[in-house]
Write a protein that holds these residues in place. Sequence first.
Motif, PDB file in Angstrom:
ATOM      1  N   ASP A  22       2.326  27.838 -11.116  1.00 37.56           N
ATOM      2  CA  ASP A  22       2.794  29.393 -10.106  1.00 37.56           C
ATOM      3  C   ASP A  22       3.590  28.921  -9.455  1.00 37.56           C
ATOM      4  O   ASP A  22       3.388  27.855  -8.590  1.00 37.56           O
ATOM      5  N   GLY A  23       3.596  30.044  -8.943  1.00 37.19           N
ATOM      6  CA  GLY A  23       4.982  29.641  -7.265  1.00 37.19           C
ATOM      7  C   GLY A  23       5.287  30.890  -6.666  1.00 37.19           C
ATOM      8  O   GLY A  23       5.409  31.268  -7.650  1.00 37.19           O
ATOM      9  N   ASN A  24       5.543  31.106  -5.543  1.00 34.85           N
ATOM     10  CA  ASN A  24       5.619  32.653  -4.845  1.00 34.85           C
ATOM     11  C   ASN A  24       6.921  32.570  -3.797  1.00 34.85           C
ATOM     12  O   ASN A  24       6.646  30.870  -3.274  1.00 34.85           O
ATOM     13  N   GLY A  25       8.346  33.129  -3.416  1.00 34.48           N
ATOM     14  CA  GLY A  25       8.069  32.983  -2.585  1.00 34.48           C
ATOM     15  C   GLY A  25       9.185  34.213  -1.537  1.00 34.48           C
ATOM     16  O   GLY A  25       8.108  35.237  -1.918  1.00 34.48           O
ATOM     17  N   TRP A  26       9.862  34.869  -0.339  1.00 37.26           N
ATOM     18  CA  TRP A  26       9.987  35.857   0.235  1.00 37.26           C
ATOM     19  C   TRP A  26      11.036  35.373   1.276  1.00 37.26           C
ATOM     20  O   TRP A  26      11.225  33.876   1.203  1.00 37.26           O
ATOM     21  N   SER A  27      12.246  36.366   1.672  1.00 37.88           N
ATOM     22  CA  SER A  27      12.566  36.090   2.306  1.00 37.88           C
ATOM     23  C   SER A  27      12.389  37.962   3.046  1.00 37.88           C
ATOM     24  O   SER A  27      12.451  39.076   3.054  1.00 37.88           O
ATOM     25  N   PHE A  28      13.923  37.058   4.359  1.00 36.41           N
ATOM     26  CA  PHE A  28      13.305  38.574   5.226  1.00 36.41           C
ATOM     27  C   PHE A  28      14.695  38.656   6.405  1.00 36.41           C
ATOM     28  O   PHE A  28      14.226  37.209   7.011  1.00 36.41           O
ATOM     29  N   GLY A  29      15.276  39.531   6.867  1.00 39.22           N
ATOM     30  CA  GLY A  29      16.336  38.450   7.488  1.00 39.22           C
ATOM     31  C   GLY A  29      17.566  40.067   7.630  1.00 39.22           C
ATOM     32  O   GLY A  29      17.827  41.207   6.974  1.00 39.22           O
ATOM     33  N   PRO A  30      18.645  40.559   8.683  1.00 39.02           N
ATOM     34  CA  PRO A  30      19.317  41.022   9.171  1.00 39.02           C
ATOM     35  C   PRO A  30      20.300  40.819   8.808  1.00 39.02           C
ATOM     36  O   PRO A  30      20.169  39.366   8.329  1.00 39.02           O
ATOM     37  N   SER A  31      21.319  41.622   8.547  1.00 38.48           N
ATOM     38  CA  SER A  31      22.436  41.143   8.185  1.00 38.48           C
ATOM     39  C   SER A  31      23.298  42.559   8.990  1.00 38.48           C
ATOM     40  O   SER A  31      22.941  43.690   8.441  1.00 38.48           O
TER      41      SER A  31
END
Length: 483
Positions: free
Chosen positions: A338-347
């Motif tokens: 199992d694995g998980n990931g996330w991302s967040f940020g402005p452009s």
Amino acid sequence: MPFLKPGLRPPLLAAAIVLGLSACAVDPPPKSAIERAEKTPAAWVAPLPHGGQAASLQDWWSQFDDPILGQLIAQTQAASPSLQQALARIRQARAQAAQAGAAQWPGVNLSASTQGQRLPLISGVPTQTMSSVGLDAAWEIDLFARVRQQGEAAEARAQASELDWHAARVSLAAEVAQSYVGLRACERLLQISEADSQAMVRLSQWSADKLKVGLESAGNAALLQAAAAEAQNRLLSQRADCELVIKGLVSLSGQTEAALRAQLAPSFARLPGTQGLKVEFVPADILTQRPDLASLQRQVMAAWSERGAAEAGRYPQLQLGGSISLSALQVSGGGRTDGNGWSFGPSLSLPIFDAGARRAQADGAQARFDEALAGYRAAVLQAVREVEEALVRLDSAQQRERYAQSGADGYQRSALATAGSWRAGFASAAELEQAHRLTLNAQSALVQVQAARLAAWFSLYKASGGGWKKPAKFASPESESTL
């Protein structure tokens, strides 16, 4: 920008960019320009009917002593394809407004997938199954109110479409009333033509009988025969005109011709009476309740918002995006990972060079706003003219009707006296034919003046937006408001 100091962490940097750019103010709506376009006269120049001494005009159609007129208007409203098209346009505009309004909120999407894989050229390799679930979100920070103004423009156009529906109802009611009065006037003229034709046929027969016994000349007998033929020609032409008006009412009302004829029969050749229809005053600000002008005003506001959105499109756009994903790898005969990931940020999107495309879009939007404002001003001026002209026609018709009635009565008495003199041998056939012709013209003129007076009322109804008891607000298309 002085507040963007080195060392700010990325979230604080994004917040600083948002606060700094959102400080750029958006021009307010052009209220002063619209108010100038709405400028109406302090008082109407044309005279008011009845000298302004009666009760104010409120419910138009119930004041006519002809229930068929109100029934016909209601039936036409229910069956009109043009109103059904207007309702469809309202639904379209509302959907577009909802779509534009939703753009101001973050968009969230959920995705899920599963895939199985086994390499066919390598023996002994187990089957692998990859499953994943992801949640993505994106939100445009409306730095220069571009998205908000697009939503405001769509909402204004949705309101305009509802007002167009109201305007269509008012216009349709006036059109039906005009056609109905046209039919009744035509039927009255048909009665006059029938009576004239019958009278001329009788006079022609009497003349022929007098000719046989030598009491009439051949020329006089021929004159009366020609007059009888001409009267029959007018009768047939008038009957055809009435049939054409009925065909038009069939098309407007959506009824079968047989049903419509049965409905119209009780009031044959009877023009609606207006004894209770009087005017105390016409407010100078009556135009504020005209739905067509209100619609054009919303169109001006929409054009202004679109102009602002096009101008805002020339400046940077900032978006916040993020995603969360969960995945699992299952190997047949083996374990699971199992694995998980996330991302967040402005452009940040910063327009640098587009060969003037964005500037041209802004200039075009400004020109469309100028066009809409000029069109609104022209419509206001035309509306003022329509009210003034309706008042003039109404005043003129009401004054002329007294003289037309007196003239018709006088010519009728003269024709009867001339006919008696002719039968006694004291008047010529030419005098008799002339007397009948003058009587026919006077009776026809009276009917036309009476119809013109009613038409002026309908024009005033339409010019004032459906009467001038100012409503608190325009009713929704789902309501059954009385026109």
